[in-house]
Scaffold this motif. Structure first.
Motif, PDB file in Angstrom:
ATOM      1  N   SER A   3       0.816  -1.211   0.000  1.00 58.46           N
ATOM      2  CA  SER A   3       0.000   0.000   0.000  1.00 58.46           C
ATOM      3  C   SER A   3       0.854   1.267   0.000  1.00 58.46           C
ATOM      4  N   THR A   4       1.930   1.253   0.743  1.00 55.65           N
ATOM      5  CA  THR A   4       2.789   2.438   0.800  1.00 55.65           C
ATOM      6  C   THR A   4       3.451   2.704  -0.547  1.00 55.65           C
ATOM      7  N   ASP A   6       2.351   1.782  -3.445  1.00 58.80           N
ATOM      8  CA  ASP A   6       1.301   2.233  -4.360  1.00 58.80           C
ATOM      9  C   ASP A   6       1.060   3.728  -4.203  1.00 58.80           C
ATOM     10  N   LYS A   7       0.971   4.163  -2.955  1.00 55.08           N
ATOM     11  CA  LYS A   7       0.697   5.577  -2.697  1.00 55.08           C
ATOM     12  C   LYS A   7       1.862   6.461  -3.139  1.00 55.08           C
ATOM     13  N   LYS A  11       1.577   9.201  -6.123  1.00 52.26           N
ATOM     14  CA  LYS A  11       1.880  10.630  -5.975  1.00 52.26           C
ATOM     15  C   LYS A  11       2.926  11.075  -7.003  1.00 52.26           C
ATOM     16  N   VAL A  47      -2.941   5.794  -5.900  1.00 53.33           N
ATOM     17  CA  VAL A  47      -3.118   6.265  -4.528  1.00 53.33           C
ATOM     18  C   VAL A  47      -4.383   5.643  -3.939  1.00 53.33           C
ATOM     19  N   GLY A  50      -3.792   2.065  -3.029  1.00 55.73           N
ATOM     20  CA  GLY A  50      -3.025   1.974  -1.783  1.00 55.73           C
ATOM     21  C   GLY A  50      -3.904   2.171  -0.562  1.00 55.73           C
ATOM     22  N   LYS A  51      -4.834   3.121  -0.651  1.00 55.19           N
ATOM     23  CA  LYS A  51      -5.742   3.370   0.476  1.00 55.19           C
ATOM     24  C   LYS A  51      -6.671   2.185   0.697  1.00 55.19           C
TER      25      LYS A  51
END
Length: 63
Positions: A3-4, A6-7, A11, A47, A50-51
């Motif tokens: 997830s991190t 992905d975020k 970004k 993003v 990821g969330k």
């Protein structure tokens, strides 16, 4: 991807897309503007993914 990551990738793609779109506008290049829009949308999707992964992990951890 986690997830991190992905975020973070999301970004980075959002920023790169905004930059491409701005360059396309400044140089009157509609193709570059379109590529920027696509890349920014891709980043927003990453993003969001990821969330979602964070929320799913949190739900599984509570079980």
């Amino acid at each position: 991807m986690g997830s991190t990551s992905d975020k973070i990738s999301g970004k980075a793609n959002e920023i790169a897309g905004k930059t491409k779109r701005a360059v396309g506008r400044a140089t009157d290049d509609p193709d570059m503007q379109a590529k920027g829009d696509v890349q920014e949308a891709k980043g927003k999707g990453q993003v969001a993914a990821g969330k979602v992964k964070d929320k799913l992990k949190g739900a599984v951890d509570r079980l």
